[in-house]
Design a protein around this motif. Structure first.
Motif: not given
Ligand SMILES: NC(=O)c1ccc[n+]([C@@H]2O[C@H](COP(=O)([O-])OP(=O)(O)OC[C@H]3O[C@@H](n4cnc5c(N)ncnc54)[C@H](OP(=O)(O)O)[C@@H]3O)[C@@H](O)[C@H]2O)c1
Length: 426
Positions: A270, A326, A330, A337, A344-345, A365-366, A369, A399, A403, A407
């Motif tokens: 974005s 991961n 993604h 989007q 943001r949803k 995803n983190y 990872e 991070w 996030k 949320y």
């Protein structure tokens, strides 16, 4: 209480402004029948009708102000509500001072709208330097439904060197406003004071990721093929006798090729750009660690994992599962989007079982990872890989927490079971 012929000004005030106002001995606040009359004539908009209730709630009271004898706020503009009401109200000293280039303009329509106390007229927007508080521009006749993106463009016309991506526009000196935010939905009066911060030259996100991820891919090969200058001339172009070293090279390359593919085909960023100076920092991180890991894994004195094939097979399976997870997350995030919306949803699990981790964490995803790097550590049984994994975990936890808090702040119905990165724990 007031002279026979007196002019009164009214405005909506925030908690902070009200308390500042009450501190000021020159200000006389009156709550009387006039206030009731005004309320009847201009009924407050029900909170539910306002698109951004959390902002609307910040306006808590209507103040009626007389015109005190000393001091004029005309030349000392503070928050909009203050200045609209504020002839004769002294702005607190820490509020930004109007710079030498300031202009006070307002057409008849603006004046009429101002007198009526409605938000139907145009808005005035003054933009100050976030550091010096010097006024950089004053935009009058800005449409109430103008977005921050449009304001950026107007600002860009006045200052061509600061193209929109370079601008951080803030309502208060901490948080940047998003492009799609609408002026009249911000907690401002019809004169909005915004702050500008120069983000420096910008570079597109896709380019950033391509540079960041291509580096580790090639750097690793320098060590894997044992280039002459890496381990000494005797070892040049030799290969390791341990199969796990080849496997590690395949997994490492796979990881970064996957990231490159995702950057080009999956992610929908974005934010179009990031500051150019950050790329040096990011490249040092990714490239430096790739070189460090590769040096030890491909070293002629490298010793393979203690539990042999069992350990390696377990690690490979775990690695592949985490990579698949991961990637699935993604794709799920990108699907949010799909229609081009940048709002943001809340991401939810889909039919893909890998996304079910969304039941328990905000940033799966983190989680995946971190799992990928843990499995790589198990596979190679190498201390530098373990340290890199630890660093990645710390970075991504910070991070993820950020996030997760966003949320929680933005969505009241956010699933309560979710943790930032580790289910039920962290
Ligand atoms: N090894 C490491 O140290 C390390 C560190 C960080 C990341 N990574 C890897 O790089 C990947 C990407 O990192 P990232 O920090 O960019 O991940 P991210 O913030 O989760 O963003 C991934 C993509 O999903 C979008 N997205 C995220 N949440 C969304 C939401 N609620 N609604 C709509 N779109 C949303 C993002 O769009 P926006 O552009 O709008 O945010 C972005 O395009 C990670 O998953 C991880 O695999 C590795």
């Amino acid at each position: 209480m007031f002279p026979v012929h007196c002019q009164l000004y009214f405005c909506r005030l925030s908690h902070e402004a009200t308390s500042e106002l009450l501190k000021n001995p020159e200000t006389r606040l009156i709550s009387c029948s006039i206030s009731a009359t005004l309320k009847a004539k201009y009924p407050p908009v029900p909170l539910t009708d306002r698109p951004q209730n959390r902002h609307a709630r910040r306006w808590v009271s209507i103040a009626l102000l007389s015109q005190p004898a000393a001091g004029s706020a005309r030349s000392r503009r503070g928050p909009a509500a203050w200045t609209r009401a504020g002839r004769g109200v002294r702005a607190p000293p820490d509020w930004p001072q109007r710079g030498a280039r300031g202009r006070c303009r307002g057409g008849r329509r603006r004046e009429a709208a101002r007198r009526m106390g409605t938000r139907a007229g145009f808005f005035e927007v003054e933009i100050l330097d976030w550091k010096t508080k010097e006024q950089l521009c004053f935009l009058d006749k800005v449409e109430p439904n103008a977005t921050i993106r449009e304001i950026r463009l107007m600002f860009h016309k006045l200052y061509p060197r600061w193209y929109p991506a370079r601008q951080s526009i803030k309502l208060d000196p901490r948080k940047s406003l998003r492009d799609e935010e609408i002026l009249q939905h911000l907690p401002v009066g019809t004169t909005a004071t915004l702050y500008f911060k120069d983000l420096g030259p910008q570079i597109g996100w896709t380019t950033v990721f391509l540079i960041e991820y291509t580096g580790p891919l090639f750097i690793y090969f320098l060590f894997y093929f044992r280039m002459p200058f890496v381990y000494g001339l005797d070892e040049r172009f030799t290969s390791s006798p341990h199969p796990v070293v080849n496997l590690a090279c395949i997994c490492h390359s796979f990881h970064y090729i996957k990231r490159l593919i995702e950057t080009v085909f999956v992610h929908r960023f974005s934010h179009g750009t990031m500051p150019l100076r950050n790329i040096v920092k990011n490249c040092l991180y990714y490239w430096g660690f790739a070189a460090w890991l590769a040096y030890y894994i491909n070293h002629p004195l490298y010793t393979p994992p203690s539990y042999g094939k069992k350990q390696i097979n377990f690690a490979v399976i775990m690695f592949l599962l985490c990579e698949a997870g991961n990637f699935s997350i993604h794709v799920a995030l990108s699907d949010l989007q799909k229609n081009g919306s940048k709002t943001r949803k809340i991401p939810y699990p889909t039919k893909n079982p890998f996304t079910w981790l969304f039941f328990f964490v905000s940033c799966p995803n983190y989680t995946y990872e971190v799992g990928t790097w843990i499995s790589f550590t198990i596979m190679t049984q190498c201390v530098p890989v373990g340290l890199f994994t630890l660093l990645c975990f710390i970075q991504m936890t910070v991070w993820a927490k950020d996030k997760h808090c966003t949320y929680l702040r933005e969505f009241k119905d956010y699933p309560s079971l979710r943790m930032p990165i580790i289910p039920f724990l962290l």
